[in-house]
Design a protein around this motif. Structure first.
Motif, mmCIF file in Angstrom:
data_model
loop_
_atom_site.group_PDB
_atom_site.id
_atom_site.type_symbol
_atom_site.label_atom_id
_atom_site.label_comp_id
_atom_site.label_asym_id
_atom_site.label_seq_id
_atom_site.Cartn_x
_atom_site.Cartn_y
_atom_site.Cartn_z
ATOM 1 N N ILE A 79 83.420 76.694 17.920
ATOM 2 C CA ILE A 79 81.996 77.061 17.897
ATOM 3 C C ILE A 79 81.702 78.106 18.963
ATOM 4 C CG2 ILE A 79 79.654 76.196 18.243
ATOM 5 C CD1 ILE A 79 80.625 73.504 17.114
ATOM 6 N N SER A 82 83.431 81.471 18.060
ATOM 7 C CA SER A 82 82.730 82.217 17.012
ATOM 8 C C SER A 82 81.485 82.898 17.560
ATOM 9 C CB SER A 82 82.347 81.277 15.864
ATOM 10 O OG SER A 82 83.466 80.908 15.101
ATOM 11 N N LEU A 83 80.715 82.168 18.372
ATOM 12 C CA LEU A 83 79.496 82.758 18.931
ATOM 13 C C LEU A 83 79.817 83.953 19.826
ATOM 14 C CD1 LEU A 83 77.458 79.534 19.822
ATOM 15 C CD2 LEU A 83 77.107 81.084 17.888
ATOM 16 N N ALA A 216 80.641 86.252 9.542
ATOM 17 C CA ALA A 216 80.801 84.979 10.245
ATOM 18 C C ALA A 216 81.874 84.101 9.617
ATOM 19 C CB ALA A 216 79.472 84.235 10.290
ATOM 20 N N LEU A 268 79.284 73.247 8.601
ATOM 21 C CA LEU A 268 78.538 73.861 9.701
ATOM 22 C C LEU A 268 78.448 75.377 9.516
ATOM 23 C CD1 LEU A 268 77.165 73.746 12.487
ATOM 24 C CD2 LEU A 268 79.448 73.861 13.511
ATOM 25 N N LEU A 269 79.528 75.996 9.099
ATOM 26 C CA LEU A 269 79.541 77.450 8.908
ATOM 27 C C LEU A 269 78.588 77.860 7.785
ATOM 28 C CD1 LEU A 269 80.831 80.070 9.861
ATOM 29 C CD2 LEU A 269 82.651 79.697 8.194
ATOM 30 N N ILE A 272 75.077 77.679 9.100
ATOM 31 C CA ILE A 272 74.768 78.805 9.984
ATOM 32 C C ILE A 272 74.486 80.062 9.159
ATOM 33 C CG2 ILE A 272 75.745 80.361 11.714
ATOM 34 C CD1 ILE A 272 77.252 77.957 12.854
ATOM 35 N N ALA A 275 71.117 79.688 7.408
ATOM 36 C CA ALA A 275 69.996 79.871 8.338
ATOM 37 C C ALA A 275 69.817 81.346 8.704
ATOM 38 C CB ALA A 275 70.222 79.039 9.597
ATOM 39 N N THR A 276 70.940 82.054 8.892
ATOM 40 C CA THR A 276 70.858 83.479 9.201
ATOM 41 C C THR A 276 70.244 84.259 8.044
ATOM 42 O OG1 THR A 276 72.846 83.258 10.566
ATOM 43 C CG2 THR A 276 72.187 85.481 9.960
#
Length: 287
Positions: A79, A82-83, A216, A268-269, A272, A275-276
């Protein structure tokens, strides 16, 4: 009597019964086609929720992966990796991409414009794994695997998306806005920087978010660049883990626990990225 009633109904609706029937038939076919397109995404999401949601506990966000085949552990290293790599990739993709979009939109008669557009179109069609090989040749062979090399590959993937989005958004700014700035005696570069760019900021941010959502989930370029790391590492000059890497390695593992962790990471990916994309749509609607 029946003919007069049908005529009255046709005048009321504006469509004959045959046209209404064809309308309903085509509407049903469009709805069916939409369901066929959306169904795989819904099935994949439902499968990941069923198989991976149970692994998304506190340890998942606060611990590193457990030894191969053992239960427990988490994906904290992936996590954070990746960020960090996405943040570094944004510096490359946004800086070069917005500059390219400004050049294509504001200087359409420049001699270099056809070449820049061709390069942008070629970059948009290059597979992600090829970008990973480019970063491998430029950085990894000289300095070794690192998060910086992974960020460079992801940044290359972002550039054409940001270029195209920035160009189209800047073209939507009325020409009268530019003429008003030039009439005040401002040079063209200052008009672009202080007037045109702020006016198109919402659309540019939308393009950046879509580019981030696009890169991502890329695992192929990171296999040749970031390589992965089972420990938490924030040093960009050393090997670094990422969610797509952990998903790939867990999905290809022979142990059920690793596969379950990979499914949780994939869930989770997807959340994300979803949401983006929603944030990008919100920005575009505001604009």
């Amino acid at each position: 009597m029946g003919v007069s009633t049908m005529t009255a109904q046709s005048r009321k609706t504006g469509l004959s019964p045959a046209r209404r029937a064809r309308n309903m038939l085509m509407g049903g076919l469009i709805l069916l086609a939409t369901l066929i397109v959306v169904a795989p995404l819904i099935l994949i999401f439902a499968y990941l929720v069923r198989e991976g949601l149970g692994a998304m506990n506190l340890d998942f966000f606060t611990k590193t992966p457990a030894p191969e085949g053992e239960s427990g552990g988490g994906l904290l290293n992936a996590i954070l990796g990746s960020l960090e790599m996405l943040a570094m990739a944004s510096v490359i993709g946004v800086g070069v991409g917005v500059a390219g979009g400004i050049f294509l939109a504001e200087y359409p008669r420049h001699p270099l414009m056809p070449s820049i557009r061709m390069i942008s179109d070629v970059l948009a069609g290059i597979p992600a794994i090829v970008m990973g090989l480019v970063a491998y040749g430029l950085i990894v062979l000289r300095f070794g695997f690192s998060g910086l090399a992974g960020a460079l590959a992801l940044g290359f993937l972002m550039i054409p998306i940001v270029v195209r989005t920035s160009e189209e958004v800047l073209k939507l700014v009325p020409q009268t806005v530019r003429e008003a700035g030039l009439a005040l005696g401002l040079p063209k570069w200052l008009v672009t920087l202080k007037i045109v760019l702020p006016a198109a900021a919402g659309g540019i941010v939308t393009g950046v978010m879509l580019a981030l959502a696009r890169v991502a989930g890329e695992a192929a370029p990171l296999l040749f660049t970031a390589f992965g790391n089972n420990l938490v590492n924030v040093d960009p000059t050393k090997p670094m883990s990422a969610l797509p890497l952990e998903i790939y390695r867990g999905a290809t593992s022979a142990y059920d626990e690793n596969q379950r962790m990979a499914k949780a990471g994939a869930l989770l990916l997807i959340l994300i990225i979803f949401a983006t994309s929603l944030l990008a749509r919100r920005f575009s609607r505001r604009k």
